[in-house]
Design a protein around this motif. Structure first.
Motif, PDB file in Angstrom:
ATOM      1  N   SER A  81       1.272 103.944 137.274  1.00 61.45           N
ATOM      2  CA  SER A  81       0.106 104.169 137.677  1.00 61.45           C
ATOM      3  C   SER A  81      -0.183 103.179 139.292  1.00 61.45           C
ATOM      4  CB  SER A  81      -1.248 104.118 137.331  1.00 61.45           C
ATOM      5  OG  SER A  81      -1.225 103.184 135.863  1.00 61.45           O
ATOM      6  N   PHE A  82       0.355 101.873 138.972  1.00 62.67           N
ATOM      7  CA  PHE A  82       0.290 101.030 139.990  1.00 62.67           C
ATOM      8  C   PHE A  82       1.736 101.810 141.354  1.00 62.67           C
ATOM      9  CE2 PHE A  82      -1.766  97.142 138.813  1.00 62.67           C
ATOM     10  CZ  PHE A  82      -2.579  97.289 140.430  1.00 62.67           C
ATOM     11  N   CYS A  83       2.313 101.885 141.168  1.00 65.94           N
ATOM     12  CA  CYS A  83       3.341 102.940 141.682  1.00 65.94           C
ATOM     13  C   CYS A  83       3.158 103.920 141.993  1.00 65.94           C
ATOM     14  CB  CYS A  83       5.205 103.032 141.332  1.00 65.94           C
ATOM     15  SG  CYS A  83       5.726 103.905 142.351  1.00 65.94           S
ATOM     16  N   PHE A 130      -5.037 106.192 135.869  1.00 65.62           N
ATOM     17  CA  PHE A 130      -4.899 104.488 135.880  1.00 65.62           C
ATOM     18  C   PHE A 130      -5.114 104.007 135.540  1.00 65.62           C
ATOM     19  CE2 PHE A 130      -4.993 100.643 137.933  1.00 65.62           C
ATOM     20  CZ  PHE A 130      -4.125 100.893 139.141  1.00 65.62           C
ATOM     21  N   CYS A 185      -3.430 100.334 134.929  1.00 68.16           N
ATOM     22  CA  CYS A 185      -2.463  99.290 135.631  1.00 68.16           C
ATOM     23  C   CYS A 185      -0.993  98.715 135.026  1.00 68.16           C
ATOM     24  CB  CYS A 185      -3.564  98.153 134.879  1.00 68.16           C
ATOM     25  SG  CYS A 185      -5.041  98.067 136.401  1.00 68.16           S
ATOM     26  N   ASN A 235       2.926  95.098 146.060  1.00 70.69           N
ATOM     27  CA  ASN A 235       0.922  95.445 145.946  1.00 70.69           C
ATOM     28  C   ASN A 235       0.224  93.983 145.754  1.00 70.69           C
ATOM     29  OD1 ASN A 235      -1.523  96.111 145.000  1.00 70.69           O
ATOM     30  ND2 ASN A 235      -0.908  98.121 145.302  1.00 70.69           N
ATOM     31  N   GLU A 285       0.253 102.781 145.787  1.00 69.48           N
ATOM     32  CA  GLU A 285       1.113 101.998 145.986  1.00 69.48           C
ATOM     33  C   GLU A 285       1.529 103.416 146.903  1.00 69.48           C
ATOM     34  OE1 GLU A 285       2.440  99.101 148.341  1.00 69.48           O
ATOM     35  OE2 GLU A 285       1.307  98.940 147.068  1.00 69.48           O
ATOM     36  N   LEU A 336      -1.887  93.067 136.691  1.00 67.45           N
ATOM     37  CA  LEU A 336      -1.270  94.457 136.355  1.00 67.45           C
ATOM     38  C   LEU A 336      -1.074  94.367 134.396  1.00 67.45           C
ATOM     39  CD1 LEU A 336       2.060  96.056 136.817  1.00 67.45           C
ATOM     40  CD2 LEU A 336       3.033  93.877 135.970  1.00 67.45           C
ATOM     41  N   TYR A 377      -2.296  93.070 144.887  1.00 67.93           N
ATOM     42  CA  TYR A 377      -3.452  93.861 143.768  1.00 67.93           C
ATOM     43  C   TYR A 377      -2.904  92.935 142.293  1.00 67.93           C
ATOM     44  CZ  TYR A 377      -6.442  95.034 146.724  1.00 67.93           C
ATOM     45  OH  TYR A 377      -7.171  94.709 148.649  1.00 67.93           O
ATOM     46  N   SER A 378      -1.495  94.007 142.698  1.00 73.53           N
ATOM     47  CA  SER A 378      -0.805  93.896 140.835  1.00 73.53           C
ATOM     48  C   SER A 378      -0.269  92.365 140.613  1.00 73.53           C
ATOM     49  CB  SER A 378       0.539  93.999 140.997  1.00 73.53           C
ATOM     50  OG  SER A 378       1.834  93.468 142.042  1.00 73.53           O
ATOM     51  N   VAL A 414       5.882  98.492 142.599  1.00 71.81           N
ATOM     52  CA  VAL A 414       4.639  97.084 142.933  1.00 71.81           C
ATOM     53  C   VAL A 414       4.599  95.933 142.939  1.00 71.81           C
ATOM     54  CG1 VAL A 414       3.457  96.777 141.002  1.00 71.81           C
ATOM     55  CG2 VAL A 414       4.448  98.920 140.843  1.00 71.81           C
TER      56      VAL A 414
END
Length: 405
Positions: free
Chosen positions: A124-126, A118, A120, A268, A129, A275, A270-271, A265
């Motif tokens: 990796s964010f995808c 990971f 960010c 999400n 999710e 991100l 948090y992104s 993403v």
């Protein structure tokens, strides 16, 4: 000539970290974790060091000789699948053999954790999710972060790592950092071989992992075995073959294009605060705590923000990008990708065409350039299919010739 991989042992280079080291051609190569995570380092097999040696062997043709054990399934797949496939992607790669004193066929006791590499970034964010609704035995338990060549120096890496740690803390997910000096061994560019080189740190902590998730870079339609491809084009093909009796490896996310991943993403929350796609090393080294995470003007920031803008979502990311800087030079970036034939650029242009994105439509390109773009945006998906079919026929012909011999 041979590359000798030998003398695996613990080392106390630092008081705050535990080191797993081995000698490769007389060089001391290490993988290091925080002291409290020392129990996850694997001493029984040389898997991590063998995989770390692959880029050098591809460049030099030197056989990898392991004076110790390697996991049996990894040995089998490297020899019969992974290495032959890598050789098909670059005419300058050289063939080599791998040998070991012993093949380790038993599963080693591990925590059976599920780790996601990971950073960010979008990929990796995808992965984070789309994993949300996975069965319990596939839910992510740990973020993994490696210092293995993705950043240019420790300052840049530590600044980016701080962002990952903050998100991990917020989500209540454990994070395991693996430091390594494999860049002393690997001179090949990170982008050319990153999928392979990032396998090495994961293999070093097999006593933690039952499953290792690695986020794909490309859509399935853009993956394949062809000359000029990088290891990232092979993710769905070779990564699962680089697991062991102890740790399974999963390439995830290839069902999405980069544009589709960006849209995933953007759902999400948090992104919006975490991100990180920026590849401007100078910006990252000099960035103050009050500065946005991303510079907003490097090629990767531009591609991400242009995609988000076409989707109507770039303003959600005003806390992590300098949007004013992006808007100021956006048109120049658009002009720079009009004739870029890469699949990632073409995806963005096709999205713009589908959404009738006015900043592109209103730009006053000369007539020939505009026609050229529209033609490329229309036929790019067919060109890829033809190219892959030609390569597949070529590989079949080569295999047939080898059988006759």
């Amino acid at each position: 000539m041979n590359s000798q991989v030998e003398s695996i042992f613990d080392s106390n280079i630092s008081s705050s970290k535990s080191y797993l080291t081995a000698s490769i051609d007389g060089k001391t190569i290490y993988f290091a974790v925080q002291k409290e995570n020392a129990k996850y380092l694997i001493h029984e097999v040389y898997d991590a060091f063998v995989v770390a040696s692959i880029p050098l062997a591809l460049q030099t043709g030197r056989n990898i000789v392991v004076n110790g054990s390697i996991s049996e399934s990894l040995f089998y797949n490297l020899k019969n699948e992974v290495i032959p496939i890598l050789l098909m992607t670059n005419k300058d790669y050289r063939n080599f053999e791998i040998s070991a004193q012993e093949l380790y066929s038993e599963s080693i006791n591990s925590e059976n954790a599920i780790g996601l590499a990971f950073s960010c970034g979008i990929d990796s964010f995808c992965s984070l999710e789309i994993n949300k609704d996975s069965p319990t035995n596939f839910q992510i338990t740990h973020f993994l972060n490696f210092y293995a060549g993705a950043t240019h120096n420790k300052v840049e890496h530590e600044n980016k790592l701080g962002n990952v740690k903050n998100l991990a803390s917020l989500l209540g997910i454990d994070i395991i950092e693996v430091d390594s000096n494999i860049t002393d061994l690997i001179t090949m560019s990170h982008s050319q071989i990153h999928s392979v080189r990032n396998m090495a740190p994961a293999l070093a902590i097999q006593k933690l992992l039952g499953k290792f998730y690695y986020s794909s870079a490309y859509h399935y339609k853009d993956c394949g075995v062809f000359q000029g491809g990088t290891s990232a084009h092979l993710d769905p093909i070779i990564l699962a073959k680089m697991g062991t009796e102890t740790m399974k490896v999963y390439s995830i996310g290839s069902r999405f294009s980069r544009v589709e991943k960006t849209e995933v993403v953007s759902c999400n929350k948090y992104s919006y605060d975490f991100l990180d796609v920026c590849v401007d090393t100078d910006y990252q080294v000099q960035r103050k705590e009050s500065d946005p995470m991303n510079c907003g003007v490097c090629w990767k920031c531009n591609r991400t923000l242009l995609t988000l803008e076409i989707l109507g979502k770039e303003k959600l990311y005003e806390r992590v990008f300098n949007l004013d800087k992006y808007y100021f030079q956006r048109d120049n970036y658009i002009k720079s990708i009009i004739n870029d034939e890469s699949s990632l650029s073409q995806e963005v242009l096709e999205l713009a065409k589908e959404n009738k994105f006015s900043p592109i439509e209103d730009l006053e390109y000369d007539k020939l350039t505009l026609i050229n773009w529209k033609i490329k945006a229309t036929i790019s998906k067919y060109r890829k299919k033809v190219f892959q079919r030609l390569n597949r026929n070529k590989l079949i012909a080569v295999a047939s010739t080898r059988r006759r011999k």
